[in-house]
Design a protein around this motif. Sequence first.
Motif, mmCIF file in Angstrom:
data_model
loop_
_atom_site.group_PDB
_atom_site.id
_atom_site.type_symbol
_atom_site.label_atom_id
_atom_site.label_comp_id
_atom_site.label_asym_id
_atom_site.label_seq_id
_atom_site.Cartn_x
_atom_site.Cartn_y
_atom_site.Cartn_z
ATOM 1 N N THR A 212 84.383 134.697 3.800
ATOM 2 C CA THR A 212 83.141 135.282 4.287
ATOM 3 C C THR A 212 83.181 135.353 5.804
ATOM 4 O O THR A 212 83.479 134.373 6.473
ATOM 5 C CB THR A 212 81.939 134.436 3.831
ATOM 6 O OG1 THR A 212 81.954 134.365 2.409
ATOM 7 C CG2 THR A 212 80.637 135.083 4.292
ATOM 8 N N CYS A 213 82.911 136.532 6.302
ATOM 9 C CA CYS A 213 82.964 136.733 7.746
ATOM 10 C C CYS A 213 81.906 135.875 8.447
ATOM 11 O O CYS A 213 80.731 135.919 8.090
ATOM 12 C CB CYS A 213 82.724 138.203 8.054
ATOM 13 S SG CYS A 213 82.667 138.535 9.824
ATOM 14 N N PRO A 214 82.350 135.089 9.443
ATOM 15 C CA PRO A 214 81.392 134.225 10.147
ATOM 16 C C PRO A 214 80.437 135.017 11.042
ATOM 17 O O PRO A 214 79.398 134.503 11.444
ATOM 18 C CB PRO A 214 82.299 133.312 10.989
ATOM 19 C CG PRO A 214 83.564 134.073 11.146
ATOM 20 C CD PRO A 214 83.715 134.933 9.925
ATOM 21 N N ARG A 215 80.809 136.259 11.344
ATOM 22 C CA ARG A 215 79.961 137.022 12.261
ATOM 23 C C ARG A 215 78.930 137.861 11.524
ATOM 24 O O ARG A 215 77.746 137.833 11.829
ATOM 25 C CB ARG A 215 80.827 137.921 13.148
ATOM 26 C CG ARG A 215 80.025 138.572 14.269
ATOM 27 C CD ARG A 215 80.836 139.603 15.041
ATOM 28 N NE ARG A 215 81.968 138.997 15.748
ATOM 29 C CZ ARG A 215 82.913 139.724 16.349
ATOM 30 N NH1 ARG A 215 82.880 141.040 16.307
ATOM 31 N NH2 ARG A 215 83.920 139.126 16.959
ATOM 32 N N CYS A 216 79.387 138.630 10.502
ATOM 33 C CA CYS A 216 78.457 139.555 9.852
ATOM 34 C C CYS A 216 78.155 139.171 8.404
ATOM 35 O O CYS A 216 77.317 139.786 7.767
ATOM 36 C CB CYS A 216 78.988 140.988 9.931
ATOM 37 S SG CYS A 216 80.412 141.279 8.882
ATOM 38 N N GLY A 217 78.887 138.171 7.869
ATOM 39 C CA GLY A 217 78.570 137.687 6.533
ATOM 40 C C GLY A 217 79.163 138.506 5.394
ATOM 41 O O GLY A 217 78.897 138.242 4.231
ATOM 42 N N GLN B 53 91.483 140.074 9.295
ATOM 43 C CA GLN B 53 90.238 140.185 10.046
ATOM 44 C C GLN B 53 89.215 140.921 9.196
ATOM 45 O O GLN B 53 89.555 141.588 8.226
ATOM 46 C CB GLN B 53 90.458 140.906 11.382
ATOM 47 C CG GLN B 53 90.959 142.327 11.237
ATOM 48 C CD GLN B 53 91.187 142.987 12.599
ATOM 49 O OE1 GLN B 53 91.566 142.333 13.540
ATOM 50 N NE2 GLN B 53 90.956 144.269 12.672
ATOM 51 N N CYS B 54 87.947 140.788 9.573
ATOM 52 C CA CYS B 54 86.871 141.400 8.815
ATOM 53 C C CYS B 54 86.991 142.919 8.838
ATOM 54 O O CYS B 54 87.172 143.515 9.902
ATOM 55 C CB CYS B 54 85.532 140.959 9.411
ATOM 56 S SG CYS B 54 84.107 141.748 8.651
ATOM 57 N N TRP B 55 86.868 143.547 7.652
ATOM 58 C CA TRP B 55 86.952 145.007 7.594
ATOM 59 C C TRP B 55 85.739 145.637 8.252
ATOM 60 O O TRP B 55 85.755 146.802 8.629
ATOM 61 C CB TRP B 55 87.094 145.474 6.147
ATOM 62 C CG TRP B 55 85.966 145.018 5.258
ATOM 63 C CD1 TRP B 55 85.954 143.898 4.491
ATOM 64 C CD2 TRP B 55 84.698 145.645 5.080
ATOM 65 N NE1 TRP B 55 84.751 143.794 3.845
ATOM 66 C CE2 TRP B 55 83.950 144.847 4.179
ATOM 67 C CE3 TRP B 55 84.109 146.815 5.581
ATOM 68 C CZ2 TRP B 55 82.658 145.173 3.785
ATOM 69 C CZ3 TRP B 55 82.807 147.122 5.172
ATOM 70 C CH2 TRP B 55 82.101 146.314 4.299
ATOM 71 N N ASN B 56 84.686 144.891 8.351
ATOM 72 C CA ASN B 56 83.425 145.442 8.845
ATOM 73 C C ASN B 56 83.299 145.330 10.362
ATOM 74 O O ASN B 56 82.955 146.303 11.042
ATOM 75 C CB ASN B 56 82.263 144.729 8.157
ATOM 76 C CG ASN B 56 80.920 145.355 8.484
ATOM 77 O OD1 ASN B 56 80.792 146.576 8.508
ATOM 78 N ND2 ASN B 56 79.938 144.539 8.740
ATOM 79 N N CYS B 57 83.576 144.139 10.898
ATOM 80 C CA CYS B 57 83.358 143.951 12.328
ATOM 81 C C CYS B 57 84.590 143.437 13.051
ATOM 82 O O CYS B 57 84.538 143.161 14.245
ATOM 83 C CB CYS B 57 82.171 143.012 12.550
ATOM 84 S SG CYS B 57 82.535 141.308 12.103
ATOM 85 N N ALA B 58 85.731 143.299 12.318
ATOM 86 C CA ALA B 58 87.008 142.889 12.920
ATOM 87 C C ALA B 58 87.009 141.468 13.445
ATOM 88 O O ALA B 58 87.865 141.093 14.238
ATOM 89 C CB ALA B 58 87.428 143.869 14.020
HETATM 90 ZN ZN LIG Z 1 82.380 140.812 9.872
#
Ligand SMILES: [Zn+2]
Length: 108
Positions: free
Chosen positions: A79-84, A93-98
């Motif tokens: 689970t992305c720590p930045r955008c969830g 890395q997160c596909w959404n916010c990297a």
């Molecule tokens: Zn993210």
Amino acid sequence: MRKVHTAESLVEIAHLRNVLESEGIACVVRNDRLGGVVGEIPFVECWPELWVRQPGESLRARALIDEALQSVEDGEPWTCPRCGEEVEPQFSQCWNCAAPPPGSEGAR
Ligand SMILES: [Zn+2]
């Protein structure tokens, strides 16, 4: 040219191609048509195939593929720590916010 991997999933083949190319191994995808006749001809021969251009690199390519597949099987979505967002384990890395996965920062 030498075939190093066959998979039912073109996504898997594309991922492995990225892995090999990031290691400097030139490779080619065959049978990469999406859908179409594949559903009517259920033979492995119709699955996407990954080939390396230099036969001498096939052993190294196979080792990298084994490693990549192993890490996918072992991994769990994080689970992305930045955008969830939930991110597949093969992504670093997160596909959404990297953003990087939790624990990758501050681990040093
Ligand atoms: Zn993210």
